[in-house]
Motif scaffolding. Structure first.
Motif, PDB file in Angstrom:
ATOM      1  N   GLU A  87       0.537  -1.264  -0.093  1.00 30.41           N
ATOM      2  CA  GLU A  87      -0.041   0.053  -0.016  1.00 30.41           C
ATOM      3  C   GLU A  87       1.040   1.348   0.023  1.00 30.41           C
ATOM      4  N   PRO A  88       1.662   1.353  -1.260  1.00 26.92           N
ATOM      5  CA  PRO A  88       2.453   2.756  -1.132  1.00 26.92           C
ATOM      6  C   PRO A  88       1.730   4.025  -0.715  1.00 26.92           C
ATOM      7  N   SER A  89       0.619   4.134  -1.406  1.00 23.60           N
ATOM      8  CA  SER A  89      -0.085   5.601  -1.124  1.00 23.60           C
ATOM      9  C   SER A  89      -0.217   5.982   0.373  1.00 23.60           C
ATOM     10  N   THR A  90      -0.458   4.912   1.163  1.00 24.88           N
ATOM     11  CA  THR A  90      -0.939   5.049   2.664  1.00 24.88           C
ATOM     12  C   THR A  90       0.420   5.648   3.183  1.00 24.88           C
ATOM     13  N   LEU A  91       1.567   5.196   2.766  1.00 22.09           N
ATOM     14  CA  LEU A  91       2.860   6.010   3.157  1.00 22.09           C
ATOM     15  C   LEU A  91       3.404   7.281   2.513  1.00 22.09           C
ATOM     16  N   PHE A  92       3.136   7.026   1.303  1.00 20.70           N
ATOM     17  CA  PHE A  92       3.509   8.337   0.371  1.00 20.70           C
ATOM     18  C   PHE A  92       2.481   8.587  -0.199  1.00 20.70           C
ATOM     19  N   PRO A  93       1.744   9.679   0.207  1.00 18.75           N
ATOM     20  CA  PRO A  93       0.572  10.116  -0.713  1.00 18.75           C
ATOM     21  C   PRO A  93       0.992  10.786  -1.833  1.00 18.75           C
ATOM     22  N   GLY A  94       0.490  10.493  -2.969  1.00 19.51           N
ATOM     23  CA  GLY A  94       0.674  11.034  -4.236  1.00 19.51           C
ATOM     24  C   GLY A  94       1.568  10.213  -5.106  1.00 19.51           C
ATOM     25  N   THR A  95       1.956   9.262  -4.502  1.00 22.00           N
ATOM     26  CA  THR A  95       2.990   8.371  -5.108  1.00 22.00           C
ATOM     27  C   THR A  95       2.345   7.675  -6.349  1.00 22.00           C
ATOM     28  N   VAL A  96       3.413   7.478  -7.357  1.00 21.79           N
ATOM     29  CA  VAL A  96       3.064   7.178  -8.797  1.00 21.79           C
ATOM     30  C   VAL A  96       3.068   5.459  -8.568  1.00 21.79           C
ATOM     31  N   MET A  97       3.673   4.783  -7.388  1.00 22.84           N
ATOM     32  CA  MET A  97       3.986   3.320  -7.459  1.00 22.84           C
ATOM     33  C   MET A  97       2.641   2.980  -7.165  1.00 22.84           C
ATOM     34  N   PRO A  98       2.257   1.893  -8.050  1.00 28.52           N
ATOM     35  CA  PRO A  98       1.196   1.089  -7.854  1.00 28.52           C
ATOM     36  C   PRO A  98       1.072   0.087  -6.557  1.00 28.52           C
ATOM     37  N   PRO A  99       0.175  -0.249  -5.962  1.00 29.39           N
ATOM     38  CA  PRO A  99      -0.141  -1.157  -4.917  1.00 29.39           C
ATOM     39  C   PRO A  99      -0.087  -2.637  -5.412  1.00 29.39           C
ATOM     40  N   PHE A 100       1.065  -3.236  -4.716  1.00 25.16           N
ATOM     41  CA  PHE A 100       1.160  -4.671  -5.427  1.00 25.16           C
ATOM     42  C   PHE A 100       0.599  -5.735  -4.316  1.00 25.16           C
ATOM     43  N   ASP A 101      -0.863  -5.292  -4.202  1.00 29.08           N
ATOM     44  CA  ASP A 101      -1.483  -6.144  -3.288  1.00 29.08           C
ATOM     45  C   ASP A 101      -1.896  -7.570  -3.890  1.00 29.08           C
ATOM     46  N   ARG A 102      -1.666  -7.775  -5.302  1.00 33.02           N
ATOM     47  CA  ARG A 102      -1.864  -9.035  -5.832  1.00 33.02           C
ATOM     48  C   ARG A 102      -0.923 -10.225  -5.531  1.00 33.02           C
ATOM     49  N   PHE A 103       0.512  -9.482  -4.905  1.00 28.69           N
ATOM     50  CA  PHE A 103       1.299 -10.594  -4.614  1.00 28.69           C
ATOM     51  C   PHE A 103       1.061 -11.212  -3.218  1.00 28.69           C
ATOM     52  N   SER A 104       1.234 -12.672  -3.501  1.00 26.18           N
ATOM     53  CA  SER A 104       0.721 -13.395  -2.228  1.00 26.18           C
ATOM     54  C   SER A 104       1.959 -13.050  -0.664  1.00 26.18           C
ATOM     55  N   LYS A 105       1.617 -13.600   0.319  1.00 28.17           N
ATOM     56  CA  LYS A 105       2.516 -13.183   1.339  1.00 28.17           C
ATOM     57  C   LYS A 105       3.868 -13.727   1.407  1.00 28.17           C
ATOM     58  N   LYS A 106       4.127 -14.858   0.711  1.00 30.50           N
ATOM     59  CA  LYS A 106       5.399 -15.530   0.346  1.00 30.50           C
ATOM     60  C   LYS A 106       6.208 -14.635  -0.359  1.00 30.50           C
ATOM     61  N   GLU A 107       5.357 -13.977  -1.576  1.00 24.94           N
ATOM     62  CA  GLU A 107       6.149 -13.130  -2.417  1.00 24.94           C
ATOM     63  C   GLU A 107       6.597 -11.699  -1.665  1.00 24.94           C
ATOM     64  N   ILE A 108       5.682 -11.287  -0.939  1.00 22.17           N
ATOM     65  CA  ILE A 108       5.649 -10.125  -0.251  1.00 22.17           C
ATOM     66  C   ILE A 108       7.016 -10.399   0.631  1.00 22.17           C
ATOM     67  N   ASP A 109       7.147 -11.489   1.428  1.00 23.87           N
ATOM     68  CA  ASP A 109       8.140 -11.783   2.510  1.00 23.87           C
ATOM     69  C   ASP A 109       9.631 -11.892   1.678  1.00 23.87           C
ATOM     70  N   SER A 110       9.496 -12.639   0.548  1.00 23.72           N
ATOM     71  CA  SER A 110      10.655 -12.745  -0.220  1.00 23.72           C
ATOM     72  C   SER A 110      11.365 -11.418  -0.791  1.00 23.72           C
ATOM     73  N   LEU A 111      10.299 -10.536  -1.139  1.00 20.84           N
ATOM     74  CA  LEU A 111      11.048  -9.296  -1.610  1.00 20.84           C
ATOM     75  C   LEU A 111      11.351  -8.561  -0.505  1.00 20.84           C
ATOM     76  N   VAL A 112      10.771  -8.400   0.793  1.00 23.18           N
ATOM     77  CA  VAL A 112      11.312  -7.783   2.090  1.00 23.18           C
ATOM     78  C   VAL A 112      12.687  -8.639   2.177  1.00 23.18           C
ATOM     79  N   ASP A 113      12.636  -9.839   2.380  1.00 25.68           N
ATOM     80  CA  ASP A 113      13.831 -10.426   2.518  1.00 25.68           C
ATOM     81  C   ASP A 113      15.268 -10.093   1.640  1.00 25.68           C
ATOM     82  N   TYR A 114      14.604  -9.912   0.507  1.00 26.29           N
ATOM     83  CA  TYR A 114      15.826  -9.591  -0.467  1.00 26.29           C
ATOM     84  C   TYR A 114      16.298  -8.252  -0.169  1.00 26.29           C
ATOM     85  N   LEU A 115      15.346  -7.575  -0.074  1.00 23.80           N
ATOM     86  CA  LEU A 115      15.860  -5.915   0.242  1.00 23.80           C
ATOM     87  C   LEU A 115      16.478  -5.835   1.589  1.00 23.80           C
ATOM     88  N   TRP A 116      16.100  -6.710   2.662  1.00 22.70           N
ATOM     89  CA  TRP A 116      16.926  -6.570   3.811  1.00 22.70           C
ATOM     90  C   TRP A 116      18.298  -7.299   3.666  1.00 22.70           C
TER      91      TRP A 116
END
Length: 119
Positions: A87-116
């Protein structure tokens, strides 16, 4: 005409059906190759490269529309990063980044792990 010629295909049908159990052909991989379930789901770095790299830069590679995420783990905690992806717009109002709410929990966790892991 001989009626037994018509019975041959009917007699062979159960034999043919038993040799081709359901899904058996899909599970077989050519020799020397590992069977990969379809569709293969991307995780971690490949997922980032597919969906994020065109806008975000990491280690000098990628787009410049979004912020450089090379050191995002030094500035943000994993929950913040997860919310920024979902939900990028909740943290950054007016952002052009789309929400990636279609990603599964596993996919989001793997993205966070990669960035971490870039820390």
């Amino acid at each position: 005409m001989n009626r037994s010629l018509y019975l041959i295909p009917l007699l062979l049908l159960p034999l043919w059906a038993s040799s081709c159990s359901k899904g058996e052909e899909q599970d077989k991989a050519p020799q020397g190759r590992k069977s990969i379930p379809f569709p293969e789901r991307l995780t971690g770095e490949p997922l980032f490269n597919e969906y994020c790299l065109s806008c975000h830069k990491v280690r000098g590679k990628g787009g410049s529309m979004g912020p450089d995420l090379t050191a995002v783990a030094d500035r943000r905690d994993p929950r913040f990063i997860e919310q920024a992806i979902r939900e990028p717009s909740t943290l950054f109002p007016g952002t052009v980044m789309p929400p990636f709410d279609r990603f599964s929990k596993k996919e989001i966790d793997s993205l966070v792990d990669y960035l971490w892991s870039l820390k």
